[in-house]
Design a protein around this motif. Structure first.
Motif, PDB file in Angstrom:
ATOM      1  N   VAL A  38      -3.411  -6.646  -5.976  1.00 24.60           N
ATOM      2  CA  VAL A  38      -2.131  -6.193  -6.526  1.00 24.60           C
ATOM      3  C   VAL A  38      -1.712  -7.071  -7.703  1.00 24.60           C
ATOM      4  O   VAL A  38      -1.117  -6.584  -8.679  1.00 24.60           O
ATOM      5  N   ALA A  86       5.260  -8.212  -4.439  1.00 30.06           N
ATOM      6  CA  ALA A  86       4.634  -6.908  -4.209  1.00 30.06           C
ATOM      7  C   ALA A  86       4.004  -6.845  -2.828  1.00 30.06           C
ATOM      8  O   ALA A  86       4.095  -5.818  -2.135  1.00 30.06           O
ATOM      9  N   ALA A  90       5.074  -4.290   0.150  1.00 28.27           N
ATOM     10  CA  ALA A  90       4.060  -3.413   0.742  1.00 28.27           C
ATOM     11  C   ALA A  90       3.887  -3.667   2.233  1.00 28.27           C
ATOM     12  O   ALA A  90       3.813  -2.718   3.028  1.00 28.27           O
ATOM     13  N   SER A  93       6.761  -2.416   4.068  1.00 27.05           N
ATOM     14  CA  SER A  93       6.989  -1.005   3.725  1.00 27.05           C
ATOM     15  C   SER A  93       8.476  -0.726   3.473  1.00 27.05           C
ATOM     16  O   SER A  93       9.094   0.140   4.091  1.00 27.05           O
ATOM     17  N   PHE A 137       6.135  -1.704  -7.412  1.00 29.81           N
ATOM     18  CA  PHE A 137       6.351  -2.049  -6.008  1.00 29.81           C
ATOM     19  C   PHE A 137       6.193  -0.827  -5.103  1.00 29.81           C
ATOM     20  O   PHE A 137       5.656  -0.927  -4.002  1.00 29.81           O
ATOM     21  N   THR A 138       6.660   0.320  -5.568  1.00 27.61           N
ATOM     22  CA  THR A 138       6.482   1.554  -4.793  1.00 27.61           C
ATOM     23  C   THR A 138       5.005   1.898  -4.674  1.00 27.61           C
ATOM     24  O   THR A 138       4.518   2.272  -3.591  1.00 27.61           O
ATOM     25  N   SER A 140       2.521  -0.232  -4.853  1.00 30.72           N
ATOM     26  CA  SER A 140       1.893  -1.246  -3.992  1.00 30.72           C
ATOM     27  C   SER A 140       2.070  -0.889  -2.517  1.00 30.72           C
ATOM     28  O   SER A 140       1.149  -1.066  -1.707  1.00 30.72           O
ATOM     29  N   LYS A 141       3.260  -0.399  -2.173  1.00 28.30           N
ATOM     30  CA  LYS A 141       3.522   0.003  -0.784  1.00 28.30           C
ATOM     31  C   LYS A 141       2.599   1.143  -0.373  1.00 28.30           C
ATOM     32  O   LYS A 141       1.998   1.113   0.719  1.00 28.30           O
ATOM     33  N   LYS A 142       2.460   2.129  -1.229  1.00 25.49           N
ATOM     34  CA  LYS A 142       1.593   3.277  -0.922  1.00 25.49           C
ATOM     35  C   LYS A 142       0.121   2.848  -0.909  1.00 25.49           C
ATOM     36  O   LYS A 142      -0.691   3.364  -0.130  1.00 25.49           O
ATOM     37  N   TRP A 143      -0.217   1.914  -1.769  1.00 27.10           N
ATOM     38  CA  TRP A 143      -1.591   1.412  -1.855  1.00 27.10           C
ATOM     39  C   TRP A 143      -2.008   0.743  -0.547  1.00 27.10           C
ATOM     40  O   TRP A 143      -3.064   1.053   0.020  1.00 27.10           O
ATOM     41  N   LEU A 144      -1.176  -0.182  -0.038  1.00 32.68           N
ATOM     42  CA  LEU A 144      -1.508  -0.861   1.212  1.00 32.68           C
ATOM     43  C   LEU A 144      -1.520   0.125   2.377  1.00 32.68           C
ATOM     44  O   LEU A 144      -2.363   0.028   3.274  1.00 32.68           O
ATOM     45  N   SER A 145      -0.603   1.080   2.359  1.00 28.93           N
ATOM     46  CA  SER A 145      -0.569   2.098   3.410  1.00 28.93           C
ATOM     47  C   SER A 145      -1.862   2.908   3.419  1.00 28.93           C
ATOM     48  O   SER A 145      -2.419   3.207   4.480  1.00 28.93           O
TER      49      SER A 145
END
Length: 285
Positions: A38, A86, A90, A93, A137-138, A140-145
């Motif tokens: 990230v 970030a 993430a 969430s 940041f949004t 990054s959250k979806k990426w880790l999910s």
């Protein structure tokens, strides 16, 4: 107060958020691995807006050369500050409203940096920082999910492509910053800027080779192949005087660091972000 002090502050904040996150989530290895990828996204985006589009300037007050100043600010802010927060966003969430508050906080930090003269805008606007923070940041959250859901293998492969690039580029740019080596092609007069404009696309190409062979093939000779190609390319650039060394540095030292970075990449790819697939979660022992 020295300007660099404020950079130390944002480093401390970013590292603080990162440490809190990995301890609270008890997922140290995976989150630290995700942190690299990230942070890589932040670095890659800023190469475009900072070094290509000349949108703003960092002024930590450490180097006399303005591009070296930008490199130092770039490394500090996009690595530890943006990257650490970030990962926090993430891993927990956070909802959009909290991401919006954090984005506003980033704008307030930027206002303070402008006030104390540690940073200046060229054509950049404050609201762009807020919007960029919210989007990154949004994402990054979806990426880790997506990594945790493990539905698409391509997500993990792209993650380690970014990891390979940040390892390659950070090792190169740190050596350049301390005048140990520069890639020089004469595109611009400033040696630091010239080095970055060549090294970034070059390391991206190498990162593609790294991630393609290491992620796809399991046999040791396929794993070694991208490193061999990289060493040959570096040697060729040194012979052509594109890769230049200074202050007692040489190709051997450069390649030793390259090999250490490659080993780190191999270990990260083999042992981190190995989340179970959705089907395996439903299997009861």
């Amino acid at each position: 107060m020295p300007k660099i002090f404020w950079y130390y502050c944002v480093v401390a904040i970013g590292i603080g958020f990162l440490i809190f996150t990995v301890i609270k989530k008890k997922d140290i290895i995976n989150l630290l691995s995700f942190f690299l990828s990230v942070a890589s996204l932040g670095y890659l985006c800023e190469v475009l807006v900072l070094f290509v589009l000349d949108s703003y300037a960092y002024k930590p007050g450490v180097f006399s050369d303005p591009t070296a100043e930008n490199i130092l600010g770039h490394l500090i802010c996009n690595g530890f500050f943006w990257g650490g927060i970030a990962v926090f966003v993430a891993a927990f969430s956070l909802r959009a409203v909290w991401i919006a508050f954090i984005s506003i906080a980033f704008m307030l930090v930027e206002i303070w940096f402008l006030k104390v003269g540690a940073y200046e805008h060229h054509w950049w606007k404050l609201y762009i920082t807020g919007a960029a923070a919210f989007v990154i940041f949004t994402f990054s959250k979806k990426w880790l999910s997506a990594l945790k859901e493990n539905k698409h293998k391509l997500v993990r492969k792209l993650t380690f492509f970014m990891t390979a690039w940040i390892i390659l580029q950070s090792c190169s740019v740190l050596q350049s910053l301390f005048d140990k080596q520069h890639f020089l092609i004469g595109l611009v007069q400033n040696v630091y800027r010239d080095s970055i404009l060549f090294s970034v696309p070059y390391q991206l190409c190498v990162a593609i080779i790294y991630s393609a062979f290491v992620s796809i093939h399991n046999k040791w000779y396929y794993t070694i192949f991208p490193l061999v190609i990289n060493l040959i390319a570096d040697s060729l650039f040194a012979f052509l005087k594109i890769l230049n060394f200074y202050n007692g540095w040489n190709l051997f030292y450069f390649e030793f660091i390259r090999i250490m970075g490659f080993i780190i990449f191999i270990l990260l790819e083999k042992y981190t972000l190995l989340y179970p697939s959705p089907s395996s979660k439903n299997v009861k022992g």
